[in-house]
Scaffold this active site. Structure first.
Site, PDB file in Angstrom:
ATOM      1  N   CYS A 140      45.708  33.182  24.491  1.00  0.00           N
ATOM      2  CA  CYS A 140      46.529  32.993  23.297  1.00  0.00           C
ATOM      3  C   CYS A 140      46.121  32.366  21.927  1.00  0.00           C
ATOM      4  CB  CYS A 140      47.712  32.298  23.673  1.00  0.00           C
ATOM      5  SG  CYS A 140      47.552  30.605  24.327  1.00  0.00           S
TER       6      CYS A 140
ATOM      7  N   HIS B 233      51.459  27.614  25.133  1.00  0.00           N
ATOM      8  CA  HIS B 233      51.215  29.101  24.577  1.00  0.00           C
ATOM      9  C   HIS B 233      51.623  29.373  23.147  1.00  0.00           C
ATOM     10  CE1 HIS B 233      50.789  33.346  25.042  1.00  0.00           C
ATOM     11  NE2 HIS B 233      51.995  33.375  24.609  1.00  0.00           N
TER      12      HIS B 233
ATOM     13  N   HIS C  49      50.679  38.561  20.690  1.00  0.00           N
ATOM     14  CA  HIS C  49      50.080  37.364  21.307  1.00  0.00           C
ATOM     15  C   HIS C  49      49.296  37.995  22.458  1.00  0.00           C
ATOM     16  CE1 HIS C  49      53.398  37.169  24.845  1.00  0.00           C
ATOM     17  NE2 HIS C  49      53.253  38.382  24.132  1.00  0.00           N
TER      18      HIS C  49
END
Length: 438
Positions: free
Chosen positions: A349, A401, A413
């Site tokens: 990420c 995240h 993402h």
């Protein structure tokens, strides 16, 4: 359920035939009807139970994947901290080298000054002792015992001792910095091993969930009296609708929150405007009174009116690099998630957002917490393409995240192990925790 209902109907039909054969029981009894209904309901509960187990299997695999993603981002954090510690240790070691070199330079200067000072025949013994001294400390002892207390030499001796103390302190700091860097490197290795173990566990969980899903869908097909392919298609459709409904609910809730925030901001703006009007009116009254007083005193030149308050600064607009960041991220769609990866064709990420903003002309670290710390926090209502969206278990230090906002309620993402880089709803999962602009 269809199969269960068929069984129930057959049971009721059988009871009816039996009733016609028996004149004493022309119709099924209530208990017999209840039994038939219970059989049908048992089939329905079986379908519901299988679906519940199917959802539980998906959830368990998802949670394992999330734990793996969190561990991967924790490794990025440990690696980031280790890199900072290494840099600190390198600077401390460089300072130690400089301090040691300064001691050597001052020592040479001191020796030369001492030799230039003592040139008489009666001082040859002192010169010999200077030449034969086996170290600067013993040299100072020899010079002291020979009553070399001249002011110039004394100041040089003081500078030399200060340099020695500074070198010792620099050496101590360098040793401590190296120990800290070693500890951070060990912590990073431990985090690496944990991330690897959880990544392996996530792969196994994904495989186990897929196998169990296949079994459960086959069981659903049997209970519903349809083909496995049709049952799978139905379940996929139900899951898709459930996800869309959840995302829509989250989006509505977020929209309501934004509307409430806008109303609150409008209320505050109106109060501020009213306050400005009140203050301006007070200033105007004061100015009029001043002018009246000046006229009474035959002074016709009034003081200038104060300048009005400046308009509030406009909200910052995204830099031109934001479009490049979004374009870069979109070009990576479909590429696999690999923990700790930062390209060129696999990502985690924070690796993806780092690469995207590198294309946009800004350097971000490969760590979601540090990316938030090095960006400007904003609210959800201020989101613009290129901004960063974060998920956390608590405060900013617990971010695990990050995604890139692509506009129109969408993000790009690298979600987690087993799921490639994708573009999907901002509310595909749970409501984000923080937002920031690089």
């Amino acid at each position: 359920m269809a199969a269960s209902l068929t069984v129930a109907c057959a049971l009721v039909a059988g009871l009816t035939v039996a009733a016609h054969a028996d004149d004493d029981s022309p119709v099924p009894t209530r208990s017999e009807v209840r039994d038939a209904r219970a059989a049908a309901q048992a089939g329905q509960r079986d379908v519901a139970g299988v679906r519940a187990e199917l959802a539980a299997a998906h959830d368990a695999a998802e949670q394992t994947q999330v734990r793996a993603a969190k561990a991967a981002e924790a490794y990025n954090g440990a690696r980031y901290a280790a890199g900072q510690a290494r840099d600190k240790a390198a600077l401390a070691r460089a300072a130690e080298v400089d301090a040691t070199a300064q001691v050597r330079r001052l020592g040479v200067t001191y020796r030369r000054a001492a030799l230039n000072t003592y040139t008489g025949a009666n001082e040859l013994a002192v010169v010999d002792s200077v030449l034969e001294a086996d170290g600067l400390s013993s040299l100072l002892d020899e010079l002291g015992s020979a009553r070399m207390g001249q002011q110039a030499l004394g100041s040089r001796a003081e500078a030399f001792h200060e340099a020695e103390d500074a070198a010792a302190a620099a050496r101590d700091r360098a040793d401590k910095a190296k120990a800290e860097a070693d500890a951070k490197a060990a912590a990073a290795q431990k985090a690496h091993d944990q991330a690897q173990a959880l990544a392996d566990e996530a792969v196994q969980a994904e495989q186990a969930a897929a196998a169990r899903e296949k079994q459960l869908v086959a069981e659903l097909a049997r209970l519903q009296g349809v083909s496995v392919r049709l049952a799978q298609s139905r379940e996929d459709g139900l899951a898709r609708k459930a996800a869309e409904a959840a995302a829509e609910r989250a989006a509505r809730a977020e929209q309501a929150r934004r509307e409430e925030a806008r109303r609150e901001q409008s209320r505050r703006d109106e109060l501020a405007r009213q306050e400005r009007v009140r203050q301006q009116a007070a200033r105007d009254r004061a100015d009029r009174q001043d002018r009246q007083d000046q006229q009474d005193q035959q002074e016709d030149t009034p003081d200038p009116a104060p300048a009005p308050d400046p308009d509030p600064a406009p909200a910052p607009s995204p830099s031109g690099g934001a479009a490049a960041a979004v374009a870069f991220a979109r070009n990576q769609l479909g590429e696999p998630y690999v923990w700790a990866a930062a390209g060129p064709d696999q990502w985690d990420c924070s690796g993806l957002t780092m690469g995207a903003w590198s294309a946009g002309g800004k350097s971000l670290p490969h760590y979601s917490v540090a990316q938030y710390e090095q960006s400007t926090p904003i609210s959800a209502s201020d989101l613009q393409p290129g901004d960063l969206v974060f998920w956390s278990d608590g405060g900013p230090s617990q971010i695990y995240h990050v995604a890139l906002y692509a506009g129109n309620g969408m993000i790009i993402h690298a979600p987690r192990p087993g799921k490639p880089v994708t573009e999907e709803s901002l509310y595909y999962w749970i409501t984000p925790s923080f937002y920031a602009r690089p």
